[in-house]
Design a protein around this motif. Structure first.
Motif, PDB file in Angstrom:
ATOM      1  N   ARG A 165      35.229  31.301  50.357  1.00 34.31           N
ATOM      2  CA  ARG A 165      36.325  32.035  49.709  1.00 34.31           C
ATOM      3  C   ARG A 165      37.448  31.065  49.364  1.00 34.31           C
ATOM      4  NH1 ARG A 165      38.753  36.179  53.053  1.00 34.31           N
ATOM      5  NH2 ARG A 165      38.379  34.687  54.710  1.00 34.31           N
ATOM      6  N   ILE A 166      38.185  31.410  48.307  1.00 35.32           N
ATOM      7  CA  ILE A 166      39.273  30.570  47.812  1.00 35.32           C
ATOM      8  C   ILE A 166      40.606  31.198  48.187  1.00 35.32           C
ATOM      9  CG2 ILE A 166      40.328  29.547  45.746  1.00 35.32           C
ATOM     10  CD1 ILE A 166      37.453  28.541  46.418  1.00 35.32           C
ATOM     11  N   GLY A 167      41.502  30.376  48.693  1.00 33.67           N
ATOM     12  CA  GLY A 167      42.850  30.820  49.012  1.00 33.67           C
ATOM     13  C   GLY A 167      43.863  29.864  48.412  1.00 33.67           C
ATOM     14  N   ARG A 168      45.135  30.148  48.669  1.00 34.49           N
ATOM     15  CA  ARG A 168      46.188  29.264  48.147  1.00 34.49           C
ATOM     16  C   ARG A 168      47.298  29.143  49.179  1.00 34.49           C
ATOM     17  NH1 ARG A 168      50.085  33.093  46.053  1.00 34.49           N
ATOM     18  NH2 ARG A 168      48.946  34.954  45.493  1.00 34.49           N
ATOM     19  N   TRP A 169      47.987  28.038  49.100  1.00 30.82           N
ATOM     20  CA  TRP A 169      49.143  27.823  49.965  1.00 30.82           C
ATOM     21  C   TRP A 169      50.323  27.394  49.123  1.00 30.82           C
ATOM     22  CZ3 TRP A 169      45.962  23.677  49.069  1.00 30.82           C
ATOM     23  CH2 TRP A 169      46.569  22.456  48.817  1.00 30.82           C
ATOM     24  N   PHE A 170      51.479  27.652  49.643  1.00 30.56           N
ATOM     25  CA  PHE A 170      52.737  27.181  49.086  1.00 30.56           C
ATOM     26  C   PHE A 170      53.668  27.030  50.282  1.00 30.56           C
ATOM     27  CE2 PHE A 170      56.862  27.216  47.136  1.00 30.56           C
ATOM     28  CZ  PHE A 170      56.672  26.633  45.889  1.00 30.56           C
ATOM     29  N   VAL A 171      54.127  25.815  50.530  1.00 35.92           N
ATOM     30  CA  VAL A 171      54.986  25.579  51.688  1.00 35.92           C
ATOM     31  C   VAL A 171      56.217  26.470  51.567  1.00 35.92           C
ATOM     32  CG1 VAL A 171      56.411  23.872  52.885  1.00 35.92           C
ATOM     33  CG2 VAL A 171      54.149  23.232  52.038  1.00 35.92           C
ATOM     34  N   GLY A 172      56.508  27.225  52.613  1.00 36.21           N
ATOM     35  CA  GLY A 172      57.651  28.134  52.623  1.00 36.21           C
ATOM     36  C   GLY A 172      57.290  29.561  52.254  1.00 36.21           C
ATOM     37  N   ALA A 173      56.013  29.784  51.927  1.00 31.69           N
ATOM     38  CA  ALA A 173      55.538  31.127  51.574  1.00 31.69           C
ATOM     39  C   ALA A 173      54.264  31.393  52.372  1.00 31.69           C
ATOM     40  CB  ALA A 173      55.263  31.225  50.081  1.00 31.69           C
ATOM     41  N   PRO A 174      53.901  32.658  52.533  1.00 35.75           N
ATOM     42  CA  PRO A 174      52.670  32.960  53.274  1.00 35.75           C
ATOM     43  C   PRO A 174      51.431  32.402  52.570  1.00 35.75           C
ATOM     44  CG  PRO A 174      54.007  34.939  52.967  1.00 35.75           C
ATOM     45  CD  PRO A 174      54.630  33.865  52.138  1.00 35.75           C
ATOM     46  N   THR A 175      50.495  31.889  53.356  1.00 37.99           N
ATOM     47  CA  THR A 175      49.221  31.427  52.831  1.00 37.99           C
ATOM     48  C   THR A 175      48.372  32.642  52.501  1.00 37.99           C
ATOM     49  OG1 THR A 175      49.358  29.408  54.147  1.00 37.99           O
ATOM     50  CG2 THR A 175      47.175  30.048  53.372  1.00 37.99           C
ATOM     51  N   VAL A 176      47.703  32.591  51.356  1.00 43.80           N
ATOM     52  CA  VAL A 176      46.868  33.696  50.905  1.00 43.80           C
ATOM     53  C   VAL A 176      45.407  33.284  51.074  1.00 43.80           C
ATOM     54  CG1 VAL A 176      46.211  35.116  48.926  1.00 43.80           C
ATOM     55  CG2 VAL A 176      48.602  34.440  49.244  1.00 43.80           C
ATOM     56  N   THR A 177      44.638  34.086  51.795  1.00 46.54           N
ATOM     57  CA  THR A 177      43.212  33.807  51.956  1.00 46.54           C
ATOM     58  C   THR A 177      42.412  34.810  51.143  1.00 46.54           C
ATOM     59  OG1 THR A 177      43.082  35.208  53.913  1.00 46.54           O
ATOM     60  CG2 THR A 177      43.525  32.864  54.276  1.00 46.54           C
ATOM     61  N   GLY A 178      41.229  34.402  50.729  1.00 50.19           N
ATOM     62  CA  GLY A 178      40.344  35.314  50.014  1.00 50.19           C
ATOM     63  C   GLY A 178      40.849  35.774  48.660  1.00 50.19           C
ATOM     64  N   GLU A 179      41.652  34.946  47.998  1.00 46.19           N
ATOM     65  CA  GLU A 179      42.150  35.318  46.669  1.00 46.19           C
ATOM     66  C   GLU A 179      40.994  35.444  45.665  1.00 46.19           C
ATOM     67  OE1 GLU A 179      45.749  34.075  43.675  1.00 46.19           O
ATOM     68  OE2 GLU A 179      44.946  32.521  44.978  1.00 46.19           O
ATOM     69  N   TYR A 180      40.003  34.583  45.821  1.00 41.31           N
ATOM     70  CA  TYR A 180      38.782  34.649  45.023  1.00 41.31           C
ATOM     71  C   TYR A 180      37.603  34.607  45.989  1.00 41.31           C
ATOM     72  CZ  TYR A 180      41.922  33.412  41.232  1.00 41.31           C
ATOM     73  OH  TYR A 180      42.956  33.404  40.334  1.00 41.31           O
ATOM     74  N   ALA A 181      36.521  35.284  45.634  1.00 34.19           N
ATOM     75  CA  ALA A 181      35.347  35.370  46.511  1.00 34.19           C
ATOM     76  C   ALA A 181      34.590  34.047  46.604  1.00 34.19           C
ATOM     77  CB  ALA A 181      34.418  36.474  46.035  1.00 34.19           C
ATOM     78  N   SER A 182      34.735  33.204  45.579  1.00 36.41           N
ATOM     79  CA  SER A 182      33.998  31.942  45.556  1.00 36.41           C
ATOM     80  C   SER A 182      34.648  30.990  44.557  1.00 36.41           C
ATOM     81  CB  SER A 182      32.540  32.181  45.149  1.00 36.41           C
ATOM     82  OG  SER A 182      32.486  32.592  43.795  1.00 36.41           O
ATOM     83  N   LEU A 183      34.182  29.753  44.587  1.00 35.82           N
ATOM     84  CA  LEU A 183      34.655  28.765  43.617  1.00 35.82           C
ATOM     85  C   LEU A 183      34.270  29.199  42.198  1.00 35.82           C
ATOM     86  CD1 LEU A 183      36.201  26.085  43.685  1.00 35.82           C
ATOM     87  CD2 LEU A 183      34.010  24.905  43.825  1.00 35.82           C
ATOM     88  N   ALA A 184      33.099  29.804  42.055  1.00 38.55           N
ATOM     89  CA  ALA A 184      32.674  30.304  40.741  1.00 38.55           C
ATOM     90  C   ALA A 184      33.632  31.370  40.228  1.00 38.55           C
ATOM     91  CB  ALA A 184      31.248  30.861  40.816  1.00 38.55           C
ATOM     92  N   HIS A 185      34.063  32.277  41.099  1.00 43.23           N
ATOM     93  CA  HIS A 185      35.017  33.303  40.679  1.00 43.23           C
ATOM     94  C   HIS A 185      36.351  32.673  40.269  1.00 43.23           C
ATOM     95  CE1 HIS A 185      32.275  36.081  42.821  1.00 43.23           C
ATOM     96  NE2 HIS A 185      32.644  36.889  41.840  1.00 43.23           N
ATOM     97  N   TYR A 186      36.787  31.649  41.008  1.00 41.48           N
ATOM     98  CA  TYR A 186      38.026  30.956  40.647  1.00 41.48           C
ATOM     99  C   TYR A 186      37.888  30.337  39.245  1.00 41.48           C
ATOM    100  CZ  TYR A 186      41.532  27.402  40.161  1.00 41.48           C
ATOM    101  OH  TYR A 186      42.533  26.614  39.652  1.00 41.48           O
ATOM    102  N   PHE A 187      36.788  29.592  39.007  1.00 41.64           N
ATOM    103  CA  PHE A 187      36.599  28.960  37.702  1.00 41.64           C
ATOM    104  C   PHE A 187      36.445  29.996  36.594  1.00 41.64           C
ATOM    105  CE2 PHE A 187      35.264  25.008  40.075  1.00 41.64           C
ATOM    106  CZ  PHE A 187      36.385  24.282  39.701  1.00 41.64           C
ATOM    107  N   ASP A 188      35.851  31.153  36.891  1.00 41.04           N
ATOM    108  CA  ASP A 188      35.788  32.239  35.901  1.00 41.04           C
ATOM    109  C   ASP A 188      37.193  32.685  35.509  1.00 41.04           C
ATOM    110  OD1 ASP A 188      33.028  32.292  35.754  1.00 41.04           O
ATOM    111  OD2 ASP A 188      32.791  34.038  37.073  1.00 41.04           O
TER     112      ASP A 188
END
Length: 148
Positions: free
Chosen positions: A98-121
């Motif tokens: 699963r793909i997530g994102r971080w930003f220092v000073g903000a909550p980390t988001v997990t599972g934003e995309y189900a896979s790398l393929a979904h992110y690239f889509d």
């Protein structure tokens, strides 16, 4: 190269990430690497100021992540996209892809995309919208994407 990096990091790369790195290898040539810059790669894609990371940059950011050592970062998260300072970006969870994102000073988001393929889509969809003129915050200037 990938196996050696996995050994140094102490975590196995997810298969999707391994496949992508073997096909694309976005590492800069050694002579172009700036030691004062946390992350390096090909600037400006998928957005201005972000870089897809090669294995050397992934390993470096993984070892020196600004959120590591606390409860906001897990060892199984491997960054694959970041800004120059490593303060924000995307990561792949080595356990389940699963793909997530971080930003220092903000909550980390997990599972934003189900896979790398979904992110690239999602990136491909955004580029299609830009090409069609349906993406209001981006334009093309001198052959480069410019984000307003």
């Amino acid at each position: 190269m990938l196996a050696a990096a996995e050994e140094r990091m102490g975590v196995s790369l997810h298969g999707d990430l391994r496949t992508w790195l073997l096909q694309n290898n976005p590492d800069l040539p050694e002579e172009d690497v700036d030691d004062d810059v946390m992350c390096c790669g090909f600037d400006g894609f998928p957005d201005e100021g972000s870089f897809f990371l090669g294995i050397r940059a992934m390993e470096r950011l993984y070892a020196n992540h600004p959120l590591s050592g606390g409860s906001e970062w897990r060892e199984e998260w491997i960054p694959f996209l970041s800004d120059r300072d490593g303060w924000m970006g995307q990561f792949i969870d080595a356990r389940d892809g699963r793909i997530g994102r971080w930003f220092v000073g903000a909550p980390t988001v997990t599972g934003e995309y189900a896979s790398l393929a979904h992110y690239f889509d999602s990136v491909a969809e955004m580029l299609t919208r830009i090409g069609a003129g349906d993406h209001p915050v981006c334009s093309v200037a001198e052959g480069r994407l410019v984000w307003s």
